[in-house]
Design an enzyme around this catalytic site. Structure first.
Site, PDB file in Angstrom:
ATOM      1  N   THR A  43      69.643  -0.178  12.164  1.00  0.00           N
ATOM      2  CA  THR A  43      69.957  -1.498  11.598  1.00  0.00           C
ATOM      3  C   THR A  43      68.630  -2.182  11.272  1.00  0.00           C
ATOM      4  O   THR A  43      68.266  -3.164  11.910  1.00  0.00           O
ATOM      5  CB  THR A  43      70.767  -2.352  12.591  1.00  0.00           C
ATOM      6  OG1 THR A  43      70.138  -2.283  13.893  1.00  0.00           O
ATOM      7  CG2 THR A  43      72.198  -1.880  12.719  1.00  0.00           C
ATOM      8  N   THR A  79      72.207  -2.046  17.434  1.00  0.00           N
ATOM      9  CA  THR A  79      71.996  -3.482  17.671  1.00  0.00           C
ATOM     10  C   THR A  79      72.383  -4.238  16.401  1.00  0.00           C
ATOM     11  O   THR A  79      71.793  -4.008  15.343  1.00  0.00           O
ATOM     12  CB  THR A  79      70.520  -3.741  18.023  1.00  0.00           C
ATOM     13  OG1 THR A  79      70.184  -2.930  19.152  1.00  0.00           O
ATOM     14  CG2 THR A  79      70.278  -5.206  18.350  1.00  0.00           C
ATOM     15  N   PHE A 110      70.268  -0.339  25.703  1.00  0.00           N
ATOM     16  CA  PHE A 110      69.095  -1.053  26.221  1.00  0.00           C
ATOM     17  C   PHE A 110      67.903  -0.136  26.493  1.00  0.00           C
ATOM     18  O   PHE A 110      66.920  -0.578  27.076  1.00  0.00           O
ATOM     19  CB  PHE A 110      69.462  -1.780  27.525  1.00  0.00           C
ATOM     20  CG  PHE A 110      70.527  -2.817  27.346  1.00  0.00           C
ATOM     21  CD1 PHE A 110      70.217  -4.084  26.869  1.00  0.00           C
ATOM     22  CD2 PHE A 110      71.856  -2.535  27.638  1.00  0.00           C
ATOM     23  CE1 PHE A 110      71.200  -5.050  26.685  1.00  0.00           C
ATOM     24  CE2 PHE A 110      72.849  -3.491  27.466  1.00  0.00           C
ATOM     25  CZ  PHE A 110      72.526  -4.750  26.995  1.00  0.00           C
ATOM     26  N   LEU A 111      67.990   1.154  26.110  1.00  0.00           N
ATOM     27  CA  LEU A 111      66.905   2.074  26.477  1.00  0.00           C
ATOM     28  C   LEU A 111      65.575   1.653  25.854  1.00  0.00           C
ATOM     29  O   LEU A 111      65.535   0.987  24.818  1.00  0.00           O
ATOM     30  CB  LEU A 111      67.247   3.509  26.052  1.00  0.00           C
ATOM     31  CG  LEU A 111      67.287   3.886  24.567  1.00  0.00           C
ATOM     32  CD1 LEU A 111      65.916   4.122  23.971  1.00  0.00           C
ATOM     33  CD2 LEU A 111      68.139   5.118  24.393  1.00  0.00           C
ATOM     34  N   ARG A 112      64.494   2.065  26.556  1.00  0.00           N
ATOM     35  CA  ARG A 112      63.139   1.822  26.049  1.00  0.00           C
ATOM     36  C   ARG A 112      62.565   3.138  25.568  1.00  0.00           C
ATOM     37  O   ARG A 112      62.659   4.143  26.279  1.00  0.00           O
ATOM     38  CB  ARG A 112      62.238   1.272  27.164  1.00  0.00           C
ATOM     39  CG  ARG A 112      62.653  -0.075  27.681  1.00  0.00           C
ATOM     40  CD  ARG A 112      62.043  -0.347  29.046  1.00  0.00           C
ATOM     41  NE  ARG A 112      62.599   0.546  30.054  1.00  0.00           N
ATOM     42  CZ  ARG A 112      62.220   0.552  31.346  1.00  0.00           C
ATOM     43  NH1 ARG A 112      61.279  -0.269  31.762  1.00  0.00           N
ATOM     44  NH2 ARG A 112      62.763   1.392  32.206  1.00  0.00           N
ATOM     45  N   ASN A 169      66.355  -8.907  23.945  1.00  0.00           N
ATOM     46  CA  ASN A 169      65.128  -8.669  23.177  1.00  0.00           C
ATOM     47  C   ASN A 169      64.419  -9.974  22.835  1.00  0.00           C
ATOM     48  O   ASN A 169      63.193 -10.051  22.865  1.00  0.00           O
ATOM     49  CB  ASN A 169      65.442  -7.882  21.900  1.00  0.00           C
ATOM     50  CG  ASN A 169      65.488  -6.389  22.175  1.00  0.00           C
ATOM     51  OD1 ASN A 169      65.258  -5.956  23.313  1.00  0.00           O
ATOM     52  ND2 ASN A 169      65.774  -5.586  21.175  1.00  0.00           N
ATOM     53  N   CYS A 221      62.309  -2.364  17.103  1.00  0.00           N
ATOM     54  CA  CYS A 221      63.382  -3.213  17.641  1.00  0.00           C
ATOM     55  C   CYS A 221      63.033  -4.696  17.719  1.00  0.00           C
ATOM     56  O   CYS A 221      63.621  -5.507  17.003  1.00  0.00           O
ATOM     57  CB  CYS A 221      63.809  -2.714  19.016  1.00  0.00           C
ATOM     58  SG  CYS A 221      64.755  -1.181  18.911  1.00  0.00           S
ATOM     59  N   LYS A 224      62.384  -6.884  14.375  1.00  0.00           N
ATOM     60  CA  LYS A 224      63.540  -7.030  13.466  1.00  0.00           C
ATOM     61  C   LYS A 224      64.718  -7.689  14.190  1.00  0.00           C
ATOM     62  O   LYS A 224      65.507  -8.399  13.572  1.00  0.00           O
ATOM     63  CB  LYS A 224      63.925  -5.696  12.818  1.00  0.00           C
ATOM     64  CG  LYS A 224      64.343  -4.572  13.755  1.00  0.00           C
ATOM     65  CD  LYS A 224      65.823  -4.295  13.749  1.00  0.00           C
ATOM     66  CE  LYS A 224      66.177  -3.107  14.621  1.00  0.00           C
ATOM     67  NZ  LYS A 224      67.522  -3.108  15.135  1.00  0.00           N
TER      68      LYS A 224
HETATM   69  N1  LIG Z   1      64.766   2.729  19.330  1.00  0.00           N
HETATM   70  C1  LIG Z   1      65.085   2.039  20.387  1.00  0.00           C
HETATM   71  O1  LIG Z   1      64.327   1.950  21.364  1.00  0.00           O
HETATM   72  C2  LIG Z   1      66.408   1.331  20.467  1.00  0.00           C
HETATM   73  C3  LIG Z   1      66.830   0.779  21.695  1.00  0.00           C
HETATM   74  C4  LIG Z   1      68.051   0.127  21.756  1.00  0.00           C
HETATM   75  C5  LIG Z   1      68.812  -0.045  20.605  1.00  0.00           C
HETATM   76  N2  LIG Z   1      68.364   0.481  19.423  1.00  0.00           N
HETATM   77  C6  LIG Z   1      69.189   0.290  18.240  1.00  0.00           C
HETATM   78  O2  LIG Z   1      69.784   1.542  17.930  1.00  0.00           O
HETATM   79  C7  LIG Z   1      69.917   1.685  16.505  1.00  0.00           C
HETATM   80  C8  LIG Z   1      69.190   2.924  16.048  1.00  0.00           C
HETATM   81  O3  LIG Z   1      67.813   2.762  16.312  1.00  0.00           O
HETATM   82  P1  LIG Z   1      66.771   3.957  16.128  1.00  0.00           P
HETATM   83  O4  LIG Z   1      65.467   3.450  16.591  1.00  0.00           O
HETATM   84  O5  LIG Z   1      67.348   5.207  16.716  1.00  0.00           O
HETATM   85  O6  LIG Z   1      66.797   4.075  14.525  1.00  0.00           O
HETATM   86  P2  LIG Z   1      66.282   5.299  13.641  1.00  0.00           P
HETATM   87  O7  LIG Z   1      66.117   4.728  12.280  1.00  0.00           O
HETATM   88  O8  LIG Z   1      65.141   5.995  14.310  1.00  0.00           O
HETATM   89  O9  LIG Z   1      67.479   6.326  13.656  1.00  0.00           O
HETATM   90  C9  LIG Z   1      68.696   6.074  13.009  1.00  0.00           C
HETATM   91  C10 LIG Z   1      69.284   7.408  12.555  1.00  0.00           C
HETATM   92  O10 LIG Z   1      70.552   7.161  11.947  1.00  0.00           O
HETATM   93  C11 LIG Z   1      70.710   8.108  10.915  1.00  0.00           C
HETATM   94  N3  LIG Z   1      71.779   7.653   9.991  1.00  0.00           N
HETATM   95  C12 LIG Z   1      71.765   6.618   9.142  1.00  0.00           C
HETATM   96  N4  LIG Z   1      72.960   6.528   8.484  1.00  0.00           N
HETATM   97  C13 LIG Z   1      73.735   7.550   8.933  1.00  0.00           C
HETATM   98  C14 LIG Z   1      75.076   7.968   8.654  1.00  0.00           C
HETATM   99  N5  LIG Z   1      75.855   7.322   7.784  1.00  0.00           N
HETATM  100  N6  LIG Z   1      75.537   9.051   9.304  1.00  0.00           N
HETATM  101  C15 LIG Z   1      74.769   9.709  10.210  1.00  0.00           C
HETATM  102  N7  LIG Z   1      73.503   9.336  10.530  1.00  0.00           N
HETATM  103  C16 LIG Z   1      72.993   8.272   9.890  1.00  0.00           C
HETATM  104  C17 LIG Z   1      69.324   8.164  10.274  1.00  0.00           C
HETATM  105  O11 LIG Z   1      69.172   9.345   9.545  1.00  0.00           O
HETATM  106  C18 LIG Z   1      68.429   8.130  11.520  1.00  0.00           C
HETATM  107  O12 LIG Z   1      68.168   9.435  11.974  1.00  0.00           O
HETATM  108  C19 LIG Z   1      69.374   0.385  15.918  1.00  0.00           C
HETATM  109  O13 LIG Z   1      70.412  -0.510  15.737  1.00  0.00           O
HETATM  110  C20 LIG Z   1      68.423  -0.102  16.993  1.00  0.00           C
HETATM  111  O14 LIG Z   1      68.229  -1.494  16.940  1.00  0.00           O
HETATM  112  C21 LIG Z   1      67.194   1.179  19.337  1.00  0.00           C
END
Ligand SMILES: NC(=O)c1ccc[n+]([C@@H]2O[C@H](COP(=O)([O-])OP(=O)(O)OC[C@H]3O[C@@H](n4cnc5c(N)ncnc54)[C@H](O)[C@@H]3O)[C@@H](O)[C@H]2O)c1
Length: 408
Positions: A43, A79, A110-112, A169, A221, A224
Site C-alpha cells: 500500500t 496497512t 506489526f512485524l519489524r 506507527n 512503512c 508513508k
Molecule cells: N514491511 C514491513 O515491515 C511491514 C510491516 C507491517 C505491515 N506492512 C504492510 O504490509 C503491506 C506489504 O508491505 P511490504 O513491505 O511487504 O510491501 P512490498 O511492496 O515489499 O511487497 C508487496 C508484494 O505484493 C505483491 N503484489 C502486488 N499486487 C499483487 C496482486 N494483485 N497479487 C499478488 N501479489 C501482488 C508485489 O509484487 C510485492 O511482492 C503494506 O501494506 C505494508 O504497509 C509492512
C-alpha cells in the site's frame, strides 16, 4: 529469498521441504486449495499525494473473491487507511460467485523488518477486527501456537483494527521526532541527548526504544503510513492528528538536511570534488530495504552537490544500486573509507558500531567522522585522533567534562 531477512531462508526451506508451504502465481490454484486467504500486498504512497495507493489491495481482494470455489475467509493484513475494509466488503460482495459465501476481516501486521521471523512466531499481540463468531474461531485456530503461549488477542471492529496499526506507527514516528527535537535543545544547551534518553527510558511509561536521536526514520512503512494518516484524518475532519503528524514528518525530514549541512561544513563549505565515505544505505540495520532510506537520501544529495560519494552497506548494496545506480558502491568497509575527506555513519550496523578507529585512521585523507546515528564510542574515536560530530551533544563540553573526571 529475493530480500535479506535473518532466519527466513531456513524457515522457508524447512516448510517447502515438508510440503506445507507452496508458491504459485495462479490465483485459482491458491484459492482452490485454501480456506483462509491473507491479503498482504503493498500500500505505497500515491504519486503526488500523501494518500495510500489502494489499487493493489483492491485488485488482489477482488481477484481472490472472484476465484473462490468454496466458502472463504479473506483476511486483510496490509496497512490501510481507516474505512478501506468496509469498502472492500462491498467489492467482494459483488465479486464472489453466486452460491458461495465470503467474509472479510482485518488482521493488521506489526512485524519489524530484520526481526520478522521472531515477530511472526511470537508477536506482542494479535488484533482481529470485524469478525463473526465463526471467523473469530478460525483466526484463533490460525494463531493457535502464539495464543497457546499467552500472546494477547484484541478482538474489535473493522475501523479500530485498521487504525491500531497506523496509530502504532504514528506513535513510534512521534517518539523519534520528539527525541530529535530535544536533541536540538541539548545541542544548544550543552546537554547530552544519549544520556538524557537513557534517563528518560528508565521511566516505564516512556521506555528507551525509539528514543535514539539521529538521522530519523525511513523505510517502506513509517513515512508513508503517517502521511496516509495525515491525509485520511483531514478527509475525516479530524485535523489535530494531521497537524501533529505534519510536524513529526517535518522534523524527521529536517534531520536529513541537517546531516547534509554538517557534511558540507565539515568539507569547509563545499563538497564539490571532496571524497565522502558513506557507511550505510539500508533504512535501518538487519535489512536490505532502501525504500525512503535516510542514508541513501543523504548520500544521493551529496552526490548531486558534486561530492565523490562512495557507499558501503553490509547487505543493501544491490538494492541501493538499483535505486541510485549513479552512486559509487564499495565492496568493503575499507574501500569506502579509503581516501575519505569525511566519513558519514548513516545506518547503525553492528559492523560500523564496532569499527576500530585507530586502524581506519591510516586509511582516510582527513580523520573527520559524522556519526548521524550516535552509535560510535565518541570518547574512543576522539582519543584515536578523529574529529567526531554526533547529534544532540555538545561534544566539546563533554570532552572537557570527561577530561576533568579523568584527571580527578
Ligand atoms: N514491511 C514491513 O515491515 C511491514 C510491516 C507491517 C505491515 N506492512 C504492510 O504490509 C503491506 C506489504 O508491505 P511490504 O513491505 O511487504 O510491501 P512490498 O511492496 O515489499 O511487497 C508487496 C508484494 O505484493 C505483491 N503484489 C502486488 N499486487 C499483487 C496482486 N494483485 N497479487 C499478488 N501479489 C501482488 C508485489 O509484487 C510485492 O511482492 C503494506 O501494506 C505494508 O504497509 C509492512
Amino acid at each position: 529469498m529475493p530480500f535479506f531477512e535473518p532466519g527466513l531462508p531456513e524457515l522457508i526451506r524447512t516448510h517447502v521441504a515438508s510440503g506445507r508451504l507452496r508458491f504459485t502465481t495462479d490465483i485459482a490454484e491458491a484459492t482452490a486449495l485454501s480456506d483462509v486467504h491473507f491479503i498482504c500486498v503493498g500500500t505505497p504512497q500515491q504519486r503526488g499525494s500523501n494518500a495510500a495507493n489502494l489499487s493493489y489491495v483492491e485488485d488482489a481482494t477482488a481477484a481472490v473473491a472472484r476465484s473462490l470455489t468454496h466458502d472463504g475467509l479473506i483476511v486483510g493484513k496490509s496497512t490501510v487507511p481507516v474505512g478501506t475494509a468496509m469498502r472492500l466488503r462491498s467489492i467482494i460482495g459483488d465479486a464472489t460467485p453466486p452460491g458461495i459465501s465470503s467474509e472479510l476481516i482485518w488482521n493488521p501486521e506489526f512485524l519489524r523488518e530484520g526481526k520478522a521471523v521472531a515477530d511472526t512466531l511470537t508477536p506482542d499481540r494479535i488484533v482481529i477486527g470485524g469478525t463473526s463468531p465463526r471467523s473469530e474461531a478460525t483466526m484463533r485456530e490460525v494463531y493457535a501456537l502464539p495464543l497457546s503461549t499467552g500472546t494477547p488477542i484484541v478482538v474489535c471492529d473493522l475501523p479500530t483494527a485498521e487504525l491500531v496499526k497506523v496509530s502504532a506507527n504514528a506513535f513510534l514516528a512521534t517518539k523519534i521526532s520528539f527525541i530529535n527535537a530535544i536533541a536540538e535543545v541539548c545541542e544548544a544547551a550543552g546537554a547530552d541527548v544519549s544520556v538524557l534518553a537513557d534517563a528518560l527510558g528508565h521511566d516505564v511509561r516512556i521506555g528507551r526504544q525509539f528514543l535514539n536521536a539521529g538521522l530519523g526514520f525511513g523505510g517502506g512503512c513509517l513515512p508513508k503510513d503517517i502521511r496516509a494518516l495525515i491525509h485520511r484524518s483531514r478527509e475525516l475532519g479530524a485535523t489535530k492528528a494531521a497537524e501533529l503528524l505534519q510536524q513529526v514528518d517535518e522534523i524527521n525530514m529536517a534531520q536529513r538536511q541537517d546531516i547534509i549541512q554538517r557534511a558540507i561544513e565539515a568539507c569547509g563549505g563545499s563538497v564539490l570534488n571532496r571524497r565522502i565515505g558513506v557507511l550505510g544505505a539500508a533504512f535501518k540495520p538487519l535489512t536490505d530495504d532502501v525504500r525512503d532510506s535516510p542514508a541513501l537520501n543523504v548520500a544521493a544529495a551529496l552526490h548531486l552537490r558534486g561530492a565523490q560519494v562512495v557507499v558501503f552497506d553490509p547487505e543493501a548494496t544491490e538494492t541501493a544500486r538499483r535505486m541510485f545506480p549513479t552512486l559509487s558502491y564499495a565492496d568493503s568497509l575499507d574501500e569506502a573509507v579509503a581516501g575519505a575527506d569525511v566519513l558519514l555513519v548513516l545506518t547503525e550496523w553492528e559492523e560500523f558500531r564496532t569499527m576500530d578507529p585507530a586502524r581506519l585512521l591510516a586509511l582516510v585523507s582527513d580523520p573527520v567522522v559524522i556519526d548521524a546515528r550516535n552509535c560510535l564510542d565518541a570518547v574512543a574515536w576522539r582519543a584515536a585522533g578523529w574529529s567526531l560530530t554526533g547529534l544532540g551533544a555538545n561534544s566539546r563540553e563533554i570532552d572537557v567534562v570527561r577530561e576533568l573526571v579523568g584527571a580527578v
